[in-house]
Design a protein around this motif. Structure first.
Motif, PDB file in Angstrom:
ATOM      1  N   TRP A 110      -5.039  -0.164  -5.230  1.00  0.00           N
ATOM      2  CA  TRP A 110      -5.056   0.824  -4.136  1.00  0.00           C
ATOM      3  C   TRP A 110      -6.460   1.232  -3.730  1.00  0.00           C
ATOM      4  O   TRP A 110      -6.636   2.145  -2.919  1.00  0.00           O
ATOM      5  CB  TRP A 110      -4.188   2.035  -4.512  1.00  0.00           C
ATOM      6  N   ILE A 150       7.299   3.097  -0.272  1.00  0.00           N
ATOM      7  CA  ILE A 150       6.778   2.988  -1.640  1.00  0.00           C
ATOM      8  C   ILE A 150       7.786   3.645  -2.585  1.00  0.00           C
ATOM      9  O   ILE A 150       8.315   4.726  -2.288  1.00  0.00           O
ATOM     10  CB  ILE A 150       5.415   3.720  -1.765  1.00  0.00           C
ATOM     11  N   SER A 205       4.016  -2.429  -4.528  1.00  0.00           N
ATOM     12  CA  SER A 205       3.054  -1.350  -4.805  1.00  0.00           C
ATOM     13  C   SER A 205       2.589  -1.355  -6.261  1.00  0.00           C
ATOM     14  O   SER A 205       1.529  -0.817  -6.576  1.00  0.00           O
ATOM     15  CB  SER A 205       3.662   0.008  -4.457  1.00  0.00           C
TER      16      SER A 205
END
Ligand code: ACO
Length: 324
Positions: A147, A44, A142
């Protein structure tokens, strides 16, 4: 006349997100993720990194391997669906960062097929007179992941891979590339918001339209089918059989997809390059990352038949056969 890949390069950010980390974020487990996807960890970006930063680092390595100066580049194509911003293109930012003063630059969005699609353009441009084309697959997945959504957040990672394409000597090089698209299935994988249909607004943010939505199960079935078809197409076109392939570098979405494709093709999984266990699905970056790893480790050698196959949102699917 053929084109060939003169050098490869790759870059992934330092930060590792493990399945154990995800267990603390959503209702999931390491064993579920490994069993259903094959993914153990993914990279990430750091807070100060965007797509062009990853792309630049991969590009510089590919240029060094190819022995080509940035100032010699005629064109830069960045395959991405997560560029730094809608305008300007990420390719223009890379052009400035690496000092490719002569190069034209543009982005290409074919989702996970972005690298193979971009390679096809580089191949065509070299065949029609350009000397050096830099092709980059770079993604910050990402940045478009919710998330809190366990269906998607365990799957993706960030990274960049690059190749320099130039003229081939003799018969080796890129033998052919085959591209396909089908908007009929556009709803299987999409980021609905942030474009002209649903421009960013408080409402689109509340509705989380800026994030990837995916019908995983249906995508899985189409992925296996289109990958198999794409491989058969490129082999038939070049008069080769699957036994002739030395190394298979597929798009890395799910180990079960790769196993199903290998089984249908009767191709040994050991000859397939796999990086999804460490990097997850890096979309357009997955093939050039895997390619660079295979070249650097000596797994791909001069004269090998290297097969590429990808599928992704759009839907898009694509394949290529390369004599290395
Ligand atoms: N942890 C635990 N359980 C989960 C998770 C998770 N992270 N994610 C889903 N589940 C649950 C579901 O909620 C479901 O529960 P339910 O039965 O109670 O409803 C159950 O697991 C099974 O869900 P499925 O979606 O049927 O699971 P499947 O075996 O299909 O695996 C996966 C899901 C991994 C997404 C798979 O379908 C897949 O890989 N699809 C292909 C995705 C892909 O290739 N995308 C590529 C394109 S990306 C691009 O182009 C940018």
């Amino acid at each position: 006349m053929r084109s060939r890949i003169l050098g490869t390069g790759a870059y992934v950010p330092d930060r590792i997100l493990t399945n154990a980390d995800l267990e603390k974020m959503v209702d999931t487990s390491d064993s579920w993720i490994i069993e259903r996807t094959g993914i153990r960890e993914r990279r990430i970006v750091g807070q100060d990194q965007a797509c062009s930063d990853l792309a630049m680092k991969a590009a510089e390595k590919a240029l060094a391997k190819a022995g080509v100066l940035a100032s010699q580049l005629d064109l830069i194509i960045v395959g991405t669906c997560t560029g730094d911003s809608p305008l300007p293109s990420t390719a223009c930012l890379v052009q400035q960062k690496i000092g490719a003063t002569r190069a034209a630059a543009f982005d290409l969005n074919a989702a996970c097929c972005g690298f193979v699609y971009s390679l096809a353009l580089a191949d065509a441009y070299v065949k029609t007179g350009l000397q050096y084309v830099l092709v980059i697959g770079a993604e910050v997945m990402s940045s478009i992941i919710d998330w809190t959504d366990r269906n998607t957040c365990v799957l993706f990672g960030d990274g960049a891979g690059a190749v320099v394409v130039g003229k081939a000597e003799g018969d080796d090089g890129i033998l052919s590339i085959h591209l396909h698209g089908d908007g009929e299935h556009s709803e299987l994988i999409q980021v609905p918001g942030g474009g002209s249909r649903f421009p960013a607004s408080e409402q689109t943010l509340n509705d989380k339209l800026q994030f990837v939505q995916m019908k995983g199960n249906e995508t899985f079935k189409v992925a296996v089918k289109t990958m198999e078809e794409a491989v058969r197409e490129v082999l038939t076109f070049n008069g080769h059989s699957i036994e002739d392939v030395d190394v298979f570098v597929p798009h890395q979405a799910n180990i079960r997809i790769l196993k199903a494709v290998a089984q249908r093709l009767k191709f040994p999984l050991e000859k397939t390059v796999i990086n999804l266990d460490r990097l997850g699905n890096t979309s357009a970056a997955s093939i050039p990352l895997a390619l660079d790893e295979a070249v650097a480790s000596g797994r791909i050698r001069c004269g090998d038949y290297v097969l590429l196959a990808a599928f992704g949102a759009g839907l898009t699917w694509a394949s290529s056969l390369i004599r290395w």
